[in-house]
Design an enzyme around this catalytic site. Structure first.
Site, PDB file in Angstrom:
ATOM      1  N   SER A   1     -41.534  52.680 -57.235  1.00 31.99           N
ATOM      2  CA  SER A   1     -40.593  53.928 -56.575  1.00 31.99           C
ATOM      3  C   SER A   1     -41.723  54.756 -55.791  1.00 31.99           C
ATOM      4  O   SER A   1     -42.133  55.693 -56.412  1.00 31.99           O
ATOM      5  CB  SER A   1     -39.954  54.728 -57.597  1.00 31.99           C
TER       6      SER A   1
ATOM      7  N   CYS B   1     -32.740  61.024 -45.014  1.00 35.97           N
ATOM      8  CA  CYS B   1     -31.640  61.118 -45.850  1.00 35.97           C
ATOM      9  C   CYS B   1     -31.668  62.588 -46.751  1.00 35.97           C
ATOM     10  O   CYS B   1     -32.591  62.864 -47.488  1.00 35.97           O
ATOM     11  CB  CYS B   1     -31.536  60.137 -46.938  1.00 35.97           C
TER      12      CYS B   1
ATOM     13  N   GLU C   1     -37.409  48.820 -46.771  1.00 37.30           N
ATOM     14  CA  GLU C   1     -36.718  49.623 -45.721  1.00 37.30           C
ATOM     15  C   GLU C   1     -37.265  49.544 -44.277  1.00 37.30           C
ATOM     16  O   GLU C   1     -36.821  49.272 -43.551  1.00 37.30           O
ATOM     17  CB  GLU C   1     -36.359  51.031 -45.901  1.00 37.30           C
TER      18      GLU C   1
ATOM     19  N   ASN D   1     -40.124  57.206 -53.627  1.00 37.71           N
ATOM     20  CA  ASN D   1     -39.453  58.356 -54.093  1.00 37.71           C
ATOM     21  C   ASN D   1     -40.013  58.881 -55.201  1.00 37.71           C
ATOM     22  O   ASN D   1     -40.228  60.401 -55.408  1.00 37.71           O
ATOM     23  CB  ASN D   1     -38.170  57.871 -53.979  1.00 37.71           C
TER      24      ASN D   1
ATOM     25  N   HIS E   1     -42.888  48.349 -47.222  1.00 35.41           N
ATOM     26  CA  HIS E   1     -41.776  48.891 -47.911  1.00 35.41           C
ATOM     27  C   HIS E   1     -40.375  48.202 -47.269  1.00 35.41           C
ATOM     28  O   HIS E   1     -40.365  47.859 -46.072  1.00 35.41           O
ATOM     29  CB  HIS E   1     -41.507  50.632 -47.443  1.00 35.41           C
TER      30      HIS E   1
ATOM     31  N   HIS F   1     -31.906  49.034 -49.607  1.00 34.48           N
ATOM     32  CA  HIS F   1     -33.057  49.191 -48.420  1.00 34.48           C
ATOM     33  C   HIS F   1     -32.653  48.512 -47.059  1.00 34.48           C
ATOM     34  O   HIS F   1     -33.496  48.962 -46.149  1.00 34.48           O
ATOM     35  CB  HIS F   1     -34.474  48.586 -49.231  1.00 34.48           C
TER      36      HIS F   1
END
Length: 293
Positions: A230, A202, A133, A232, A131, A80
């Site tokens: 998660s 990404c 990141e 994602n 988060h 991250h």
């Protein structure tokens, strides 16, 4: 695989760790094989089962508060990424950093840091507040960047000033495009034309959206395996549900319910970019045991 019952169970070949997570885990295991002990700043991956596996090998998850108290040790930075302040603490405390920041995230950090050197632009980051990141990205701007979750958050933006928009690497392309359109519209209504946006999502992650929809649509029942933390995983599971109402989210095989598979000819097992393949295989095996009873 096809079981004696005639029912097909398939593990999605496109699910599982992205290359950033693969690299982080490889670096952790290399150090653990040598020394048997390593600190990691935050969960190495948002999957409790994989974190537990590495914990048994000697990986110790720490917080930023813990980091400030450590001296003369090795600490892994996960995929991250981290803000500059973390590296400064490590330098001050003689901590050796094993840097597993994803190359895609690292490149994004550098771009945002360069943009922050300009005084005028407002830097917007499309992402989830808090988060890991996103914290690393905001840190490149000394806290000046605004984190935008969706169009509703644009109320805090001054559209009369220059705007630069970036994205957390794992966000949705559709959401990013919606922001771009709305910012352009609002700037134009102010008579301003100084907006630049940078699609920093990404593609290895973004391309999974279409693939997982296709996979989910090709099975009667879908078992989506993901850790509760998660982001994602939440996004990808939502895509499964859109095309297959018989989609179920679990974090481990023990959560499977036999009634989910009634009348199903095929079962698909898939997961997030933080889901290890060994865990999906474990779930698939358990599904086989259930449907063969």
């Amino acid at each position: 695989m096809t079981h004696p019952s005639g029912r097909r169970i398939e593990i999605d070949s496109n699910s599982g760790f992205c290359f950033g997570v693969v690299t982080a885990i490889r670096k952790a295991e290399e150090e653990l094989d040598k020394s048997g002990h390593l600190y990691c700043l935050g969960d190495i991956v948002h999957n409790a089962a994989e974190v537990d596996r590495l914990c048994r090998k000697g990986l110790v998850t720490i917080t930023h508060d813990d980091l400030r108290e450590l001296h003369d040790v090795k600490v892994l930075l996960r995929a991250h990424g981290e803000p500059p302040a973390t590296y400064e603490i490590a330098r001050r405390n003689n901590i050796e950093i094993i840097d597993a920041t994803c190359p895609v995230v690292l490149q994004l950090q550098r771009r945002i840091k360069d943009a922050a050197c300009e005084q005028e632009p407002q830097i917007l980051i499309y992402g989830k507040p808090g988060h890991a990141e996103v914290n690393g990205l905001v840190g490149q701007t000394a806290g000046r960047a605004l984190v935008i979750r969706d169009v509703a958050d644009l109320e805090s933006v001054d559209f009369r000033r220059p705007i630069r928009l970036y994205s957390q690497t794992t966000k949705s392309l559709d959401g990013f495009r919606a922001l771009v359109d709305e910012i352009r519209r609002r700037q134009e209504s102010c008579g301003v034309d100084d907006f630049r946006w940078f699609d920093t999502i990404c593609r290895q992650v973004a391309n999974r959206m279409d693939k997982i929809r296709d996979f989910a649509a090709s099975h009667d029942v879908v078992i989506f395996v993901s850790g509760a933390k998660s982001s994602n995983g939440k996004v990808l599971f939502a895509e499964c549900c859109k095309v297959n109402p018989r989609s179920y989210l679990i974090s481990e095989a023990a959560e499977l319910s036999p009634e989910w598979f009634e009348g199903a000819g095929s079962v698909g097992v898939c997961g997030a970019t933080s889901t290890p393949h060994w865990l999906m295989a474990e779930v698939a095996e358990r599904v086989g045991n259930i449907i063969n009873k």
